[in-house]
Design a protein around this motif. Structure first.
Motif, PDB file in Angstrom:
ATOM      1  N   ALA A 134      40.632  -6.371  54.835  1.00 11.08           N
ATOM      2  CA  ALA A 134      40.408  -5.026  54.646  1.00 11.08           C
ATOM      3  C   ALA A 134      41.143  -4.111  54.023  1.00 11.08           C
ATOM      4  CB  ALA A 134      41.213  -4.466  56.237  1.00 11.08           C
ATOM      5  N   SER A 135      40.486  -3.244  53.221  1.00 10.85           N
ATOM      6  CA  SER A 135      41.137  -2.181  52.340  1.00 10.85           C
ATOM      7  C   SER A 135      42.001  -1.241  53.023  1.00 10.85           C
ATOM      8  CB  SER A 135      40.219  -1.542  51.131  1.00 10.85           C
ATOM      9  OG  SER A 135      38.973  -0.968  52.169  1.00 10.85           O
ATOM     10  N   TYR A 136      41.650  -0.894  54.312  1.00 11.01           N
ATOM     11  CA  TYR A 136      42.354   0.078  55.221  1.00 11.01           C
ATOM     12  C   TYR A 136      42.565  -0.556  56.485  1.00 11.01           C
ATOM     13  CZ  TYR A 136      43.577   4.100  58.046  1.00 11.01           C
ATOM     14  OH  TYR A 136      44.322   4.819  58.867  1.00 11.01           O
ATOM     15  N   ALA A 137      43.821  -0.306  57.021  1.00 17.42           N
ATOM     16  CA  ALA A 137      44.160  -1.096  58.191  1.00 17.42           C
ATOM     17  C   ALA A 137      44.918   0.031  59.216  1.00 17.42           C
ATOM     18  CB  ALA A 137      44.746  -2.251  58.310  1.00 17.42           C
TER      19      ALA A 137
ATOM     20  N   VAL B 128      42.710  -1.257  67.047  1.00 19.80           N
ATOM     21  CA  VAL B 128      42.837  -1.635  65.705  1.00 19.80           C
ATOM     22  C   VAL B 128      41.342  -0.931  65.035  1.00 19.80           C
ATOM     23  CG1 VAL B 128      42.827  -3.424  63.731  1.00 19.80           C
ATOM     24  CG2 VAL B 128      44.081  -3.542  66.161  1.00 19.80           C
ATOM     25  N   ARG B 129      41.518  -0.347  63.994  1.00 19.05           N
ATOM     26  CA  ARG B 129      40.538   0.381  62.877  1.00 19.05           C
ATOM     27  C   ARG B 129      40.780  -0.270  61.544  1.00 19.05           C
ATOM     28  NH1 ARG B 129      38.608   6.344  62.374  1.00 19.05           N
ATOM     29  NH2 ARG B 129      40.598   6.712  61.550  1.00 19.05           N
ATOM     30  N   VAL B 130      39.605  -0.691  61.039  1.00 23.24           N
ATOM     31  CA  VAL B 130      39.650  -1.160  59.543  1.00 23.24           C
ATOM     32  C   VAL B 130      38.681  -0.521  58.670  1.00 23.24           C
ATOM     33  CG1 VAL B 130      40.867  -3.255  60.209  1.00 23.24           C
ATOM     34  CG2 VAL B 130      38.330  -3.313  60.269  1.00 23.24           C
ATOM     35  N   LEU B 131      38.757  -0.570  57.507  1.00 20.76           N
ATOM     36  CA  LEU B 131      37.564  -0.485  56.651  1.00 20.76           C
ATOM     37  C   LEU B 131      37.579  -1.818  55.733  1.00 20.76           C
ATOM     38  CD1 LEU B 131      38.099   3.037  55.067  1.00 20.76           C
ATOM     39  CD2 LEU B 131      36.516   2.480  56.884  1.00 20.76           C
TER      40      LEU B 131
ATOM     41  N   ILE C  33      52.308   4.693  69.309  1.00 23.92           N
ATOM     42  CA  ILE C  33      52.831   4.412  68.200  1.00 23.92           C
ATOM     43  C   ILE C  33      51.765   4.039  67.255  1.00 23.92           C
ATOM     44  CG2 ILE C  33      54.372   2.599  66.937  1.00 23.92           C
ATOM     45  CD1 ILE C  33      55.370   2.017  69.483  1.00 23.92           C
ATOM     46  N   PHE C  34      51.474   4.806  66.158  1.00 20.43           N
ATOM     47  CA  PHE C  34      50.658   4.674  65.097  1.00 20.43           C
ATOM     48  C   PHE C  34      50.935   4.131  63.730  1.00 20.43           C
ATOM     49  CE2 PHE C  34      48.234   6.308  61.483  1.00 20.43           C
ATOM     50  CZ  PHE C  34      46.974   5.941  61.714  1.00 20.43           C
ATOM     51  N   MET C  35      50.590   3.238  63.074  1.00 16.31           N
ATOM     52  CA  MET C  35      50.777   2.899  61.794  1.00 16.31           C
ATOM     53  C   MET C  35      49.575   2.549  61.008  1.00 16.31           C
ATOM     54  SD  MET C  35      52.936  -0.737  60.907  1.00 16.31           S
ATOM     55  CE  MET C  35      54.577  -0.201  61.641  1.00 16.31           C
ATOM     56  N   ASN C  36      49.657   2.854  59.687  1.00 15.05           N
ATOM     57  CA  ASN C  36      48.574   2.242  58.852  1.00 15.05           C
ATOM     58  C   ASN C  36      49.256   1.801  57.778  1.00 15.05           C
ATOM     59  OD1 ASN C  36      49.338   4.301  57.027  1.00 15.05           O
ATOM     60  ND2 ASN C  36      47.433   5.756  57.669  1.00 15.05           N
ATOM     61  N   ASN C  37      48.388   1.086  56.808  1.00 18.69           N
ATOM     62  CA  ASN C  37      48.820   0.467  55.402  1.00 18.69           C
ATOM     63  C   ASN C  37      49.059   1.519  54.418  1.00 18.69           C
ATOM     64  OD1 ASN C  37      46.090   1.092  55.325  1.00 18.69           O
ATOM     65  ND2 ASN C  37      45.670  -0.863  53.765  1.00 18.69           N
ATOM     66  N   GLU C  38      48.994   2.779  54.614  1.00 19.13           N
ATOM     67  CA  GLU C  38      49.275   3.688  53.817  1.00 19.13           C
ATOM     68  C   GLU C  38      50.580   4.603  53.860  1.00 19.13           C
ATOM     69  OE1 GLU C  38      44.564   4.663  52.579  1.00 19.13           O
ATOM     70  OE2 GLU C  38      45.917   6.047  53.908  1.00 19.13           O
ATOM     71  N   GLY C  39      51.461   3.928  54.734  1.00 17.59           N
ATOM     72  CA  GLY C  39      52.586   4.340  54.938  1.00 17.59           C
ATOM     73  C   GLY C  39      53.028   5.335  56.179  1.00 17.59           C
ATOM     74  N   ALA C  40      51.988   5.430  56.924  1.00 14.74           N
ATOM     75  CA  ALA C  40      52.337   6.292  58.153  1.00 14.74           C
ATOM     76  C   ALA C  40      52.902   5.352  59.253  1.00 14.74           C
ATOM     77  CB  ALA C  40      51.006   6.971  58.893  1.00 14.74           C
ATOM     78  N   LEU C  41      53.880   6.037  59.879  1.00 14.01           N
ATOM     79  CA  LEU C  41      54.381   5.273  61.303  1.00 14.01           C
ATOM     80  C   LEU C  41      54.936   6.623  62.056  1.00 14.01           C
ATOM     81  CD1 LEU C  41      55.424   2.956  62.999  1.00 14.01           C
ATOM     82  CD2 LEU C  41      57.753   3.160  61.656  1.00 14.01           C
ATOM     83  N   VAL C  42      53.846   6.800  63.045  1.00 17.15           N
ATOM     84  CA  VAL C  42      54.235   7.805  64.020  1.00 17.15           C
ATOM     85  C   VAL C  42      54.298   7.534  65.260  1.00 17.15           C
ATOM     86  CG1 VAL C  42      53.582  10.191  64.711  1.00 17.15           C
ATOM     87  CG2 VAL C  42      53.034   9.606  62.380  1.00 17.15           C
TER      88      VAL C  42
END
Length: 472
Positions: free
Chosen positions: A17-20, A52-55, A156-165
């Motif tokens: 995944a390029s985005y997760a 889970v959501r991915v590109l 709790i939200f997290m992605n591979n671009e630095g978000a953690l909310v």
């Protein structure tokens, strides 16, 4: 849960995944129903899981699980990646997300009176107070349906671009459906809701029993004194409740960019708005419509959306001009813009899509008395029983419940079911004055497939519409 969310994101990247992103959600609460003074049921809300959501290769995939083990989450990630790869083969253009600034934050809504510390019996007292207030009013109400609800929403939200909310948002509501029957006639206040993000102190401050009393008294008066409304071109003053449903349906929905771009066409409908209409006049200079998730204690409250983007007020219409659309990252990228944090999901097992939160007609400079005083003939529409709008959100009608004749600057007797049929541009172009005070009314906004009903506020200030056609 942080560990499992992080595991999901890392697993997706391992699988290409390029985005997760991964989103954990948990809801815990209670629901109490009373009908005609008798308790009908007690429900317990207990639900949690991870979505889970991915590109992958320009395709997007989403999957979820309510089994919170690494094995189950791994399977959900594999499914999301597989769906993304399949979607990529079908797409002419790859899915892209707008570039955003992400944060690592925790926020919560504090409760002065925590509903988790209160027994079901004590919560039922709110319904009993409505029941007793309505029965003691002297108004014949043969059907009284009452509902209390609360839940704590943990995300709790997290992605591979630095978000953690991470967020904790308590939500509490009281709903009633009251039927008045007198002199052989029936009127009803159908499913009126009072709802907030916060603790029981907000219900106690709002006093839904007083709202219920006002409603049954108004319906009783309508039966006893109601007359036919004027017909033809008249002035109409709409209340914050009517302004709220109008901005929600004729501004909020058609300004959702996924709808504008055609995604909702086979589900919730299309939009008369097109991307090149930014900057076009749609209403008079006194009309400003704001969409703001950040209003404290609002029913649609959030500070970060379900893509981790920081929320802000969105000015959909500014002084009569179409100013911005509601966007998530995917659809913002189509226009080369940044998201304005309009991505919301009902639960962990739903994908985030473009949604409203709290939509309202911004206040103006007029007192209520000034709105009324120079109306020679018109109607003051306080509430509505029914509304209809076409799939493109352009042709609409609103049927009044509580409404009054205005004659020579004075509010007179009640009128029965005035019907306002008008186009969206006609509605907002006819507004010549807006009141100073803003009120909000809660609702559940439906959209998507599978369906997602999310909490929203609708409202605004009173507004005066000049020379609009009223039917009966």
């Amino acid at each position: 849960m942080h560990e499992l969310v992080e595991f999901a994101v890392e697993k997706a990247q391992e699988l290409g995944a390029s985005y997760a992103e991964a989103r954990f959600e948990e809801k815990n609460g209670t629901e109490i129903v009373m009908k005609n003074g008798n308790p009908e049921g007690l429900g317990i809300i207990a639900d949690r899981g991870i979505g889970v959501r991915v590109l992958v290769n320009g395709g997007m995939g989403f999957a979820s699980t309510n089994v919170l083990t690494k094995e189950s989450i791994s399977e959900a990630v594999k499914k999301a990646v597989k769906l993304a790869k399949a979607a990529a083969k079908l797409r002419k253009k790859p899915v892209q997300f707008s570039e955003e600034d992400f944060h690592q934050v925790f926020y919560e809504v504090k409760m002065k009176k925590d509903f988790r510390d209160i027994s079901a019996e004590e919560k039922m007292e709110y319904l009993k107070l409505i029941e007793e207030t309505v029965k003691d009013s002297g108004v014949n109400t043969p059907m009284r349906f009452l509902r209390y609800g609360d839940f704590m929403w943990h995300k709790i939200f997290m992605n591979n671009e630095g978000a953690l909310v991470e967020s904790l948002i308590p939500r509490v509501s009281v709903t009633y459906n009251l039927v008045v029957f007198e002199e052989g006639q029936m009127e009803q206040a159908p499913f009126v809701q009072r709802a907030f993000s916060g603790g029981l102190e907000l219900i106690e401050k709002d006093k839904p029993w007083e709202w219920a009393l006002k409603d049954v008294k108004a319906l009783q008066r309508l039966i006893k004194e109601g007359q036919k409304p004027p017909e033809g071109k008249v002035d109409v003053v709409i209340s914050p409740e009517v302004a709220g449903i109008a901005v929600h349906e004729s501004v909020g929905h058609p300004y959702e960019l996924d709808r504008i771009m055609g995604r909702e066409a086979a589900q919730a409908g299309e939009s008369f708005v097109k991307p090149d209409m930014l900057g076009e006049r749609i209403g008079s200079e006194v009309v400003t419509v704001i969409e703001d998730p950040t209003i404290p204690n609002s029913w649609g409250f959030y500070l970060y959306d379900d893509e981790g983007v920081k929320a802000r007020p969105r000015y959909l219409i500014r002084e009569g001009i179409i100013n911005e659309f509601l966007m998530n990252r995917e659809y913002a990228a189509y226009l080369g813009m940044k998201s304005n944090a309009a991505a919301r999901a009902l639960n962990y097992n739903r994908e985030p899509i473009v949604r409203m939160a709290n939509t309202y007609l911004a206040p103006g400079d007029y007192s209520f008395e000034e709105l009324i005083e120079d109306v020679k003939l018109g109607v003051y529409m306080v509430s509505f029983n029914e509304w209809n709008i076409d799939d493109r959100r352009f042709q609409q009608r609103y049927i009044g419940r509580e409404a009054y004749l205005i004659e020579n600057g004075e509010i007179k007797h009640p009128v029965r079911r005035p019907i306002l049929e008008i186009t969206t541009k006609g509605l907002w172009s006819s507004v010549d004055a807006v009141g100073k005070e803003v009120e909000f009314y809660p609702g559940t906004c439906g959209k998507g497939e599978p369906g997602q009903g999310v909490p929203v506020w609708m409202g605004g200030a009173h507004a005066r519409l000049r020379d609009v056609v009223l039917r009966r």
